[in-house]
Design a protein around this motif. Structure first.
Motif, PDB file in Angstrom:
ATOM      1  N   ARG A 218       3.074  -8.690   5.625  1.00 44.46           N
ATOM      2  CA  ARG A 218       4.336  -9.308   4.500  1.00 44.46           C
ATOM      3  C   ARG A 218       5.375  -7.891   4.186  1.00 44.46           C
ATOM      4  O   ARG A 218       6.012  -8.257   3.146  1.00 44.46           O
ATOM      5  N   SER A 219       4.291  -7.124   4.283  1.00 45.12           N
ATOM      6  CA  SER A 219       5.835  -5.903   4.009  1.00 45.12           C
ATOM      7  C   SER A 219       6.346  -4.983   5.245  1.00 45.12           C
ATOM      8  O   SER A 219       6.907  -4.503   5.197  1.00 45.12           O
ATOM      9  N   HIS A 220       5.963  -6.002   6.550  1.00 38.17           N
ATOM     10  CA  HIS A 220       6.626  -5.451   7.755  1.00 38.17           C
ATOM     11  C   HIS A 220       7.827  -5.101   7.166  1.00 38.17           C
ATOM     12  O   HIS A 220       8.566  -3.666   7.704  1.00 38.17           O
ATOM     13  N   ARG A 221       9.106  -5.496   6.653  1.00 41.77           N
ATOM     14  CA  ARG A 221      10.305  -4.962   6.580  1.00 41.77           C
ATOM     15  C   ARG A 221      10.184  -4.041   5.918  1.00 41.77           C
ATOM     16  O   ARG A 221      11.450  -3.363   6.761  1.00 41.77           O
ATOM     17  N   LEU A 226      11.958   1.124   5.210  1.00 39.20           N
ATOM     18  CA  LEU A 226      11.303   2.843   5.019  1.00 39.20           C
ATOM     19  C   LEU A 226      11.868   3.419   5.575  1.00 39.20           C
ATOM     20  O   LEU A 226      11.976   4.841   5.925  1.00 39.20           O
ATOM     21  N   SER A 227      10.563   3.110   7.008  1.00 34.08           N
ATOM     22  CA  SER A 227      10.652   4.631   8.306  1.00 34.08           C
ATOM     23  C   SER A 227      11.740   4.698   8.834  1.00 34.08           C
ATOM     24  O   SER A 227      12.254   5.531   8.849  1.00 34.08           O
ATOM     25  N   SER A 339       2.619  -3.152  -5.090  1.00 32.70           N
ATOM     26  CA  SER A 339       1.722  -3.932  -5.500  1.00 32.70           C
ATOM     27  C   SER A 339       0.482  -3.561  -6.435  1.00 32.70           C
ATOM     28  O   SER A 339      -0.299  -4.043  -6.056  1.00 32.70           O
ATOM     29  N   GLY A 340       0.636  -1.809  -7.039  1.00 35.29           N
ATOM     30  CA  GLY A 340      -0.122  -1.458  -7.570  1.00 35.29           C
ATOM     31  C   GLY A 340      -1.163  -2.127  -8.872  1.00 35.29           C
ATOM     32  O   GLY A 340       0.248  -2.477  -9.469  1.00 35.29           O
TER      33      GLY A 340
ATOM     34  N   VAL B   4       4.922  -2.591  -0.962  1.00 36.70           N
ATOM     35  CA  VAL B   4       3.548  -2.524  -0.138  1.00 36.70           C
ATOM     36  C   VAL B   4       2.554  -2.785  -0.569  1.00 36.70           C
ATOM     37  O   VAL B   4       2.365  -2.495  -1.619  1.00 36.70           O
ATOM     38  N   SER B   5       2.060  -4.584   0.413  1.00 34.55           N
ATOM     39  CA  SER B   5       0.779  -4.615  -0.369  1.00 34.55           C
ATOM     40  C   SER B   5      -0.058  -3.717  -0.580  1.00 34.55           C
ATOM     41  O   SER B   5       0.031  -3.046   0.909  1.00 34.55           O
TER      42      SER B   5
END
Lengths: 341, 75
Positions: A218-221, A226-227, A339-340, B4-5
């Motif tokens: 889910r963090s793909h985008r 960022l990259s 998501s800490g 980012v999870s």
């Protein structure tokens, strides 16, 4: 601090001393060997690409094969590259040596060392000292780079007075780089197995994170976004990579390496150590908000050493030159705070 | 607020790290060509500055809404 801790400090100091001194003379050396500027550029690009691939390979396997062994391999590659650069003036061989070996044209950390070393250091240092130790660890590195630059300038200058040709004096610095590589091999060998114990727990998580390489879920985008941003940023930074910047000072103002050593010494010392020093202090003092600005390199260690915010590390644990800057701090925060919970 | 999870962070760190080093690796190639022509030797500095500004603006645009977590978030 344990014996391993001191060893890791020493290796970092030596390594960055070598990188700092090499970065001042590298392009001068290559040009005086007879390469033209375009060939030098090509060589530096391939060197950096090679280093990236090698360090990716070594760091992702470090946990399985053993950190100490990976560090030793890295140091051997560094020594070999230094030796090869000192011995040949053939572009083809230089390119091979630069690509396979570890050569730093930027005056900053390259190769697999940083992330492995940090993981090891995080492991040999008790939790409550971690922030402080990493702050010193970073400081030791940038001081070493600055001193290295100064030293390279001074030694080439001193040797040129003794009737040595400029090429020969630059070669001395390149050889010194190789010698330090050898020294690092010895130091890494004497590292105790204690630095490795951590590996066992990490083993399960590491291959998994590699499997996810292309499917960050889910963090793909955000990762893609960022990259590309980071790539743009460092692409920009690469235009003023230190060894070329040094050469620019020469082309533009006729500045010799001795003076350059002083320029880089002062520049680095002030920009790196004094400014971000204050920043790091702020990170540590900030009420919660700045906690956990930890760098990717020892994400594992920080995460697994309990989710307590005590194990936070300020900016010092950065794996990239730019992380020394406030900018780097905040952008790591975006990823790692994510998501800490 | 999950940029980012947690379980994906090390992968994310790896990918962005590679992107960074690759980005930095490409530019010396161009610098070499620029330094080879004497009227172009200042160009890398302008390019670096301009691209950095673009980066800063884009970063701001994309992430200005994101806030750093508090210490409670981290617990």
């Amino acid at each position: 601090l344990t014996r391993d801790g001191y060893l890791l400090f020493l290796t970092r100091f030596l390594r960055l001393f070598a990188c700092g001194s090499l970065s001042v003379v590298l392009v001068f050396y290559l040009v005086s060997l007879g390469l033209n500027e375009s060939q030098t550029g090509l060589l530096l690009t391939l060197t950096l690409l090679g280093d990236t691939v090698i360090s990716l390979y070594l760091t992702t396997r470090a946990d399985r094969i053993g950190r100490r062994r990976m560090l030793i391999v890295g140091a051997i590659l560094m020594a070999a590259a230094g030796l090869a650069f000192a011995c040949t003036r053939n572009l083809f061989f230089l390119i091979i040596a630069g690509t396979i070996g570890v050569i730093s044209p930027s005056g900053n950390e390259v190769g697999p060392f940083l992330s492995i070393e940090q993981a090891a250091l995080a492991h040999v240092v008790p939790d409550q000292w971690r922030t402080e130790v990493f702050a010193w660890y970073t400081l030791a590195g940038s001081v070493a780079t600055a001193i290295g630059a100064l030293f390279a300038g001074m030694i080439t200058n001193a040797l040129q007075r003794t009737a040595m040709t400029p090429v020969a004096t630059y070669r001395v610095v390149v050889l010194l780089y190789a010698v330090i590589g050898v020294l690092l091999v010895c130091l890494f060998i004497s590292l105790s197995p204690a630095a490795e114990v951590y590996v066992a727990q990490e083993e399960s998580s590491s291959p998994m994170s590699m499997k996810k390489f292309f499917g960050v879920g889910r963090s793909h985008r955000v990762v893609v976004k960022l990259s590309s941003l980071f790539a743009l940023d460092s692409f920009a930074g690469g235009f003023v990579v230190q060894s070329f910047a040094a050469y620019w000072f020469y082309l533009r103002f006729g500045v010799n390496p001795a003076t350059l050593g002083v320029i880089f010494f002062l520049g680095k010392h002030i920009c790196r150590n004094i400014c971000p020093g204050g920043l790091t202090a702020r990170c540590e003092m900030g009420p919660g908000q700045h906690h956990g600005l930890y760098a990717p390199a020892f994400q594992h260690s920080v995460d697994s050493s309990a989710a307590d915010a005590k194990s936070k590390v300020g900016c010092p644990g950065s794996s990239h030159p730019l992380h020394h800057q406030p900018d780097g701090c905040s952008r790591e925060a975006v990823v790692h705070h994510g998501s800490g919970q | 607020m999950a940029v980012v999870s947690k379980e994906e962070r090390s992968a994310a760190a790896g990918i962005t790290g590679v992107a960074r080093t690759t980005g930095a690796a490409i530019s010396p190639l161009f610098v070499g060509f620029m330094f080879a022509r004497h009227s172009w030797i200042n160009v890398p500095f302008f390019l670096a500055g301009a691209l950095k500004i673009v980066y800063d603006l884009l970063l701001y645009k994309e992430f200005s809404a994101v806030q750093a977590p508090t210490i409670e978030d981290l617990r």
